[in-house]
Enzyme design. Structure first.
Site, PDB file in Angstrom:
ATOM      1  N   MET A  11       5.416  45.310  26.490  1.00  0.00           N
ATOM      2  CA  MET A  11       5.437  46.757  26.790  1.00  0.00           C
ATOM      3  C   MET A  11       6.873  47.258  26.804  1.00  0.00           C
ATOM      4  O   MET A  11       7.770  46.559  27.292  1.00  0.00           O
ATOM      5  CB  MET A  11       4.802  47.016  28.155  1.00  0.00           C
ATOM      6  CG  MET A  11       3.411  46.429  28.288  1.00  0.00           C
ATOM      7  SD  MET A  11       2.644  46.893  29.846  1.00  0.00           S
ATOM      8  CE  MET A  11       1.141  45.926  29.809  1.00  0.00           C
ATOM      9  N   MET A  40       2.529  46.642  22.755  1.00  0.00           N
ATOM     10  CA  MET A  40       2.321  48.022  23.232  1.00  0.00           C
ATOM     11  C   MET A  40       3.683  48.696  23.197  1.00  0.00           C
ATOM     12  O   MET A  40       4.290  48.991  24.233  1.00  0.00           O
ATOM     13  CB  MET A  40       1.732  47.995  24.651  1.00  0.00           C
ATOM     14  CG  MET A  40       0.262  47.586  24.658  1.00  0.00           C
ATOM     15  SD  MET A  40      -0.286  46.957  26.264  1.00  0.00           S
ATOM     16  CE  MET A  40       0.262  45.275  26.107  1.00  0.00           C
ATOM     17  N   MET A  67      -9.311  48.333  23.263  1.00  0.00           N
ATOM     18  CA  MET A  67      -8.826  48.445  24.642  1.00  0.00           C
ATOM     19  C   MET A  67      -9.941  49.025  25.509  1.00  0.00           C
ATOM     20  O   MET A  67     -10.470  50.110  25.211  1.00  0.00           O
ATOM     21  CB  MET A  67      -7.609  49.373  24.740  1.00  0.00           C
ATOM     22  CG  MET A  67      -6.314  48.822  24.170  1.00  0.00           C
ATOM     23  SD  MET A  67      -5.816  47.196  24.790  1.00  0.00           S
ATOM     24  CE  MET A  67      -5.670  47.494  26.557  1.00  0.00           C
ATOM     25  N   ASP A  76      -9.955  43.888  25.538  1.00  0.00           N
ATOM     26  CA  ASP A  76      -8.842  43.705  26.478  1.00  0.00           C
ATOM     27  C   ASP A  76      -8.874  44.783  27.553  1.00  0.00           C
ATOM     28  O   ASP A  76      -8.755  45.979  27.247  1.00  0.00           O
ATOM     29  CB  ASP A  76      -7.530  43.788  25.672  1.00  0.00           C
ATOM     30  CG  ASP A  76      -6.284  43.523  26.516  1.00  0.00           C
ATOM     31  OD1 ASP A  76      -6.414  43.183  27.701  1.00  0.00           O
ATOM     32  OD2 ASP A  76      -5.171  43.668  25.952  1.00  0.00           O
ATOM     33  N   SER A  83      -4.474  36.487  29.862  1.00  0.00           N
ATOM     34  CA  SER A  83      -3.269  37.315  29.763  1.00  0.00           C
ATOM     35  C   SER A  83      -2.281  36.916  30.847  1.00  0.00           C
ATOM     36  O   SER A  83      -2.550  37.090  32.038  1.00  0.00           O
ATOM     37  CB  SER A  83      -3.628  38.794  29.928  1.00  0.00           C
ATOM     38  OG  SER A  83      -2.442  39.527  30.166  1.00  0.00           O
ATOM     39  N   HIS A 105      -2.664  35.222  25.776  1.00  0.00           N
ATOM     40  CA  HIS A 105      -2.426  36.628  25.461  1.00  0.00           C
ATOM     41  C   HIS A 105      -1.120  37.070  26.116  1.00  0.00           C
ATOM     42  O   HIS A 105      -0.914  36.887  27.317  1.00  0.00           O
ATOM     43  CB  HIS A 105      -3.598  37.453  25.981  1.00  0.00           C
ATOM     44  CG  HIS A 105      -3.586  38.893  25.596  1.00  0.00           C
ATOM     45  ND1 HIS A 105      -4.056  39.356  24.376  1.00  0.00           N
ATOM     46  CD2 HIS A 105      -3.161  39.997  26.266  1.00  0.00           C
ATOM     47  CE1 HIS A 105      -3.923  40.669  24.314  1.00  0.00           C
ATOM     48  NE2 HIS A 105      -3.386  41.085  25.454  1.00  0.00           N
ATOM     49  N   HIS A 129       0.298  40.961  21.952  1.00  0.00           N
ATOM     50  CA  HIS A 129      -0.201  42.350  21.923  1.00  0.00           C
ATOM     51  C   HIS A 129       0.994  43.284  22.122  1.00  0.00           C
ATOM     52  O   HIS A 129       1.562  43.338  23.220  1.00  0.00           O
ATOM     53  CB  HIS A 129      -1.237  42.483  23.055  1.00  0.00           C
ATOM     54  CG  HIS A 129      -1.783  43.856  23.255  1.00  0.00           C
ATOM     55  ND1 HIS A 129      -2.526  44.190  24.364  1.00  0.00           N
ATOM     56  CD2 HIS A 129      -1.726  44.991  22.503  1.00  0.00           C
ATOM     57  CE1 HIS A 129      -2.884  45.458  24.284  1.00  0.00           C
ATOM     58  NE2 HIS A 129      -2.402  45.968  23.177  1.00  0.00           N
ATOM     59  N   ASP A 172       1.411  40.269  26.704  1.00  0.00           N
ATOM     60  CA  ASP A 172       1.484  41.734  26.687  1.00  0.00           C
ATOM     61  C   ASP A 172       2.930  42.204  26.651  1.00  0.00           C
ATOM     62  O   ASP A 172       3.667  42.057  27.627  1.00  0.00           O
ATOM     63  CB  ASP A 172       0.773  42.300  27.916  1.00  0.00           C
ATOM     64  CG  ASP A 172      -0.727  42.155  27.822  1.00  0.00           C
ATOM     65  OD1 ASP A 172      -1.298  42.608  26.815  1.00  0.00           O
ATOM     66  OD2 ASP A 172      -1.330  41.569  28.736  1.00  0.00           O
TER      67      ASP A 172
END
Ligand code: DX5
Ligand code: ZN
Length: 229
Positions: free
Chosen positions: A37, A68, A137, A175, A8, A33, A66, A35
């Site tokens: 957000m 979020m 998660m 994760d 990540s 990966h 991913h 992330d």
């Protein structure tokens, strides 16, 4: 079973993402990966499609994005255009999860559904046949470097069973708080994709840390000892 390592970049040096990606690729990373957000679904803001696009230019392995974010449906096309190879959305954030998963797949991208630590495995029951992967998660999403929540390993096993019951061989990804100390246990529980941020980029040598995580995740082969006389 093949285990894939997905470092990540949340824990990487954002001023040198290309260097960070090259370092983990040299260590055998299978995926990167990413992330995303939004400061709404989770209490943190990170990156958006332009950075994914830049990562896509530099990475040689597929991007595992991913999301979020609240109402992820609105951004599927943007992340698809940016070069995502896998996109996962939270069941807690996607009101019309089936529509969103279908949309991701229609764009030729692997579609995953994610469950938070407090979300029951049963939330994946109806969507299980459609998934290309499921993401468990093992921390509350929003930040890297948190401690693995105990019990997440048995949750991985329950998601594996749910997918098997749906006749779906799709892999389970885990994760949050993954490191060399728990990797073997998570693989034994049924995880086939391991995400790791701090355990890789929080070390002085992310290349070696990627190799170490893969070694820790691999089933141990005990040397055959000569029989005692
Ligand atoms: C948490 C993110 C994770 C995070 C993992 O919200 O989804 O991908 O980067 O970081 P570590 O491995 O440090 O827990
Ligand atoms: Zn993540």
């Amino acid at each position: 079973m093949t285990v894939r390592i997905s470092p990540s970049v949340l824990a990487a040096d954002f001023s040198a993402l290309g260097v960070s990606v090259a370092a983990v690729e040299a260590g055998g990373a299978d995926l990167i990966h990413v992330d995303v957000m939004d400061g709404h679904f989770v209490p943190n803001l990170t990156i958006g499609p332009p950075v994914v696009k830049a990562l896509h230019r530099t990475a040689h392995v597929p991007l595992d994005v991913h999301l979020m974010i609240t109402d992820p449906e609105r951004y599927i096309d943007a992340f698809a255009d940016a070069g995502a190879a896998m996109i996962s959305v939270h069941v807690e954030a996607a009101t019309h999860l089936h529509r969103t998963i279908t949309h991701i797949k229609e764009r030729g991208i692997q579609a995953g559904a994610v469950i938070n630590p407090s979300t029951p495995v049963s939330a994946l029951e109806e969507i299980a046949p459609e998934l290309d992967f499921a993401l468990v998660m093992s921390v509350n999403p929003g930040f890297g470097g948190q401690h693995f929540i105990t019990g997440s390993d048995t949750k991985i096993t329950r998601v594996r069973r749910l997918l098997d019951a749906a006749g779906n061989p799709a892999p389970v990804e885990v994760d949050g708080g993954v490191d060399c100390g728990n990797a073997a246990r998570l693989v034994a529980a049924g995880a086939e994709i391991l995400v790791a941020g701090a355990a890789i980029f929080g070390t002085p040598d992310p290349t070696e840390a990627t190799r170490a995580l893969r070694a820790a995740a691999s089933p141990r082969v005990d040397p055959v000892l000569p029989a005692a006389r």
